[in-house]
Design a protein around this motif. Structure first.
Motif, PDB file in Angstrom:
ATOM      1  N   GLN A  97      76.566 -13.419  78.194  1.00 40.73           N
ATOM      2  CA  GLN A  97      77.763 -13.897  77.216  1.00 40.73           C
ATOM      3  C   GLN A  97      78.637 -14.936  77.909  1.00 40.73           C
ATOM      4  O   GLN A  97      78.923 -14.588  79.117  1.00 40.73           O
ATOM      5  CB  GLN A  97      78.751 -12.594  76.681  1.00 40.73           C
ATOM      6  CG  GLN A  97      79.599 -13.090  75.703  1.00 40.73           C
ATOM      7  CD  GLN A  97      80.663 -12.096  75.220  1.00 40.73           C
ATOM      8  OE1 GLN A  97      80.916 -11.314  75.970  1.00 40.73           O
ATOM      9  NE2 GLN A  97      80.773 -12.019  73.837  1.00 40.73           N
ATOM     10  N   CYS A  98      79.091 -15.896  77.253  1.00 40.80           N
ATOM     11  CA  CYS A  98      80.000 -16.957  77.732  1.00 40.80           C
ATOM     12  C   CYS A  98      81.442 -16.532  77.827  1.00 40.80           C
ATOM     13  O   CYS A  98      81.799 -15.765  76.698  1.00 40.80           O
ATOM     14  CB  CYS A  98      79.794 -17.863  76.978  1.00 40.80           C
ATOM     15  SG  CYS A  98      80.932 -19.447  77.609  1.00 40.80           S
ATOM     16  N   VAL A  99      81.884 -16.271  78.901  1.00 42.48           N
ATOM     17  CA  VAL A  99      83.219 -15.830  79.012  1.00 42.48           C
ATOM     18  C   VAL A  99      84.357 -16.581  78.308  1.00 42.48           C
ATOM     19  O   VAL A  99      85.584 -16.170  77.941  1.00 42.48           O
ATOM     20  CB  VAL A  99      83.873 -15.450  80.288  1.00 42.48           C
ATOM     21  CG1 VAL A  99      83.184 -14.417  80.949  1.00 42.48           C
ATOM     22  CG2 VAL A  99      83.857 -16.844  81.142  1.00 42.48           C
ATOM     23  N   ASP A 100      83.822 -17.957  77.921  1.00 42.22           N
ATOM     24  CA  ASP A 100      84.828 -18.791  77.365  1.00 42.22           C
ATOM     25  C   ASP A 100      84.577 -18.748  75.854  1.00 42.22           C
ATOM     26  O   ASP A 100      85.557 -18.421  75.106  1.00 42.22           O
ATOM     27  CB  ASP A 100      84.450 -20.378  77.645  1.00 42.22           C
ATOM     28  CG  ASP A 100      85.140 -20.537  79.005  1.00 42.22           C
ATOM     29  OD1 ASP A 100      85.876 -19.560  79.586  1.00 42.22           O
ATOM     30  OD2 ASP A 100      85.098 -21.787  79.620  1.00 42.22           O
ATOM     31  N   CYS A 101      83.487 -19.065  75.268  1.00 42.36           N
ATOM     32  CA  CYS A 101      83.209 -19.096  73.704  1.00 42.36           C
ATOM     33  C   CYS A 101      82.621 -17.721  73.360  1.00 42.36           C
ATOM     34  O   CYS A 101      82.477 -17.709  72.022  1.00 42.36           O
ATOM     35  CB  CYS A 101      82.436 -20.471  73.545  1.00 42.36           C
ATOM     36  SG  CYS A 101      80.650 -20.364  73.872  1.00 42.36           S
ATOM     37  N   LYS A 102      82.256 -16.896  74.115  1.00 39.37           N
ATOM     38  CA  LYS A 102      81.823 -15.288  73.559  1.00 39.37           C
ATOM     39  C   LYS A 102      80.379 -15.607  73.163  1.00 39.37           C
ATOM     40  O   LYS A 102      79.988 -14.604  72.419  1.00 39.37           O
ATOM     41  CB  LYS A 102      82.747 -14.906  72.501  1.00 39.37           C
ATOM     42  CG  LYS A 102      84.303 -14.789  73.171  1.00 39.37           C
ATOM     43  CD  LYS A 102      84.196 -13.895  74.214  1.00 39.37           C
ATOM     44  CE  LYS A 102      85.848 -13.613  74.553  1.00 39.37           C
ATOM     45  NZ  LYS A 102      85.845 -13.013  76.174  1.00 39.37           N
ATOM     46  N   ILE A 137      79.234 -18.717  82.035  1.00 33.69           N
ATOM     47  CA  ILE A 137      79.821 -19.792  81.500  1.00 33.69           C
ATOM     48  C   ILE A 137      78.621 -20.500  81.028  1.00 33.69           C
ATOM     49  O   ILE A 137      77.690 -20.975  81.668  1.00 33.69           O
ATOM     50  CB  ILE A 137      80.705 -20.845  82.412  1.00 33.69           C
ATOM     51  CG1 ILE A 137      81.769 -20.070  83.159  1.00 33.69           C
ATOM     52  CG2 ILE A 137      81.370 -21.973  81.645  1.00 33.69           C
ATOM     53  CD1 ILE A 137      82.265 -20.615  84.363  1.00 33.69           C
ATOM     54  N   CYS A 138      78.589 -20.689  79.719  1.00 33.06           N
ATOM     55  CA  CYS A 138      77.459 -21.417  78.882  1.00 33.06           C
ATOM     56  C   CYS A 138      77.561 -22.876  79.328  1.00 33.06           C
ATOM     57  O   CYS A 138      78.537 -23.347  79.884  1.00 33.06           O
ATOM     58  CB  CYS A 138      77.284 -21.366  77.566  1.00 33.06           C
ATOM     59  SG  CYS A 138      78.504 -22.204  76.414  1.00 33.06           S
ATOM     60  N   PRO A 139      76.394 -23.594  79.221  1.00 35.46           N
ATOM     61  CA  PRO A 139      76.126 -24.987  79.732  1.00 35.46           C
ATOM     62  C   PRO A 139      77.222 -25.948  78.887  1.00 35.46           C
ATOM     63  O   PRO A 139      77.864 -26.708  79.382  1.00 35.46           O
ATOM     64  CB  PRO A 139      74.612 -25.269  79.040  1.00 35.46           C
ATOM     65  CG  PRO A 139      73.916 -24.238  79.148  1.00 35.46           C
ATOM     66  CD  PRO A 139      74.926 -23.020  78.573  1.00 35.46           C
ATOM     67  N   ARG A 140      77.481 -25.556  77.429  1.00 35.86           N
ATOM     68  CA  ARG A 140      78.405 -26.192  76.848  1.00 35.86           C
ATOM     69  C   ARG A 140      79.739 -26.000  77.230  1.00 35.86           C
ATOM     70  O   ARG A 140      80.624 -27.248  77.500  1.00 35.86           O
ATOM     71  CB  ARG A 140      78.524 -25.723  75.302  1.00 35.86           C
ATOM     72  CG  ARG A 140      78.999 -26.621  74.378  1.00 35.86           C
ATOM     73  CD  ARG A 140      79.079 -25.828  73.243  1.00 35.86           C
ATOM     74  NE  ARG A 140      78.239 -26.729  71.928  1.00 35.86           N
ATOM     75  CZ  ARG A 140      78.350 -26.195  70.582  1.00 35.86           C
ATOM     76  NH1 ARG A 140      78.651 -24.734  70.495  1.00 35.86           N
ATOM     77  NH2 ARG A 140      77.743 -26.811  69.987  1.00 35.86           N
ATOM     78  N   CYS A 141      80.105 -25.008  77.747  1.00 37.56           N
ATOM     79  CA  CYS A 141      81.301 -24.638  78.260  1.00 37.56           C
ATOM     80  C   CYS A 141      81.629 -25.261  79.579  1.00 37.56           C
ATOM     81  O   CYS A 141      82.695 -25.606  79.950  1.00 37.56           O
ATOM     82  CB  CYS A 141      81.972 -23.180  78.188  1.00 37.56           C
ATOM     83  SG  CYS A 141      82.151 -22.842  76.578  1.00 37.56           S
ATOM     84  N   GLN A 142      80.387 -25.286  80.625  1.00 36.40           N
ATOM     85  CA  GLN A 142      80.715 -25.828  81.638  1.00 36.40           C
ATOM     86  C   GLN A 142      80.964 -27.482  81.587  1.00 36.40           C
ATOM     87  O   GLN A 142      81.745 -27.893  82.503  1.00 36.40           O
ATOM     88  CB  GLN A 142      79.070 -25.807  82.439  1.00 36.40           C
ATOM     89  CG  GLN A 142      78.838 -24.303  82.818  1.00 36.40           C
ATOM     90  CD  GLN A 142      77.231 -24.250  83.414  1.00 36.40           C
ATOM     91  OE1 GLN A 142      76.752 -25.363  84.166  1.00 36.40           O
ATOM     92  NE2 GLN A 142      76.403 -23.356  82.934  1.00 36.40           N
TER      93      GLN A 142
HETATM   94 ZN   LIG Z   1      80.768 -21.163  76.273  1.00 37.87          ZN
END
Ligand SMILES: [Zn+2]
Length: 169
Positions: A97-102, A137-142
């Motif tokens: 899970q991405c901690v930013d966008c969930k 952190i997912c690629p998009r949020c990175q």
């Molecule tokens: Zn994300």
């Protein structure tokens, strides 16, 4: 593997549970969500189920989800800071899970396949399910974070772009 609907029917009957149209529909919905790697909350599943059964109650949805977990056909995801989500993908895989966008991603990892068997052997448990949870952190949020850092050095106080991950509802 996910059960075909007639196998699910048989499993319910064999375990002494009533085979109801609602139960079948909720299992089917959960599988549909799993196929697009979506991990719905009970509330989301309730909203989805209502499209087919306008009179269905939230309790029916919750109870069916509990039953599916008990039968080893679904697992509950317990990521901190997020609502309880359900995963209908029954084979061993990791959720990250991405901690930013969930957003939650399914990741197949062959190394996980034998772990349930080994845990069963060492504990004498009948293992019904397992979960492997990672966060990061997912690629998009990175990328977004990198853009923000760049903008931040140009002029401070920049607003972050809206995260529109599909799991961010
Ligand atoms: Zn994300």
């Amino acid at each position: 593997m996910a059960l075909a609907m007639d196998e699910f029917r048989r499993l319910l009957a064999d375990r002494g549970y009533r085979v109801t149209a609602q139960r079948l529909a909720i299992y089917e919905l959960l599988q549909e969500n799993a196929r697009r790697s979506h991990h719905p909350s009970a509330e989301e599943l309730y909203q989805q189920a209502r499209e087919r059964f306008p009179m269905i109650s939230p309790a029916t949805v919750y109870n069916t989800l509990e039953l599916l977990v008990e039968l080893g056909l679904a697992s509950q995801l317990g990521f901190p800071g997020d609502v309880q989500r359900y995963d209908g993908n029954p084979h061993a895989h990791a959720n990250v899970q991405c901690v930013d966008c969930k957003t939650i991603f399914d990741v197949d990892a062959e190394a996980l396949e034998g772990i349930g068997q080994r845990v069963a052997e060492r504990s004498d448990f009948v293992i019904l399910g397992q979960r492997f949870e990672f966060y990061g952190i997912c690629p998009r949020c990175q990328e977004r974070r990198a853009r923000e850092r760049t903008r931040g050095t140009e002029r401070s106080g920049s607003r972050s772009g809206a995260a529109d991950g599909s799991g961010a509802r």
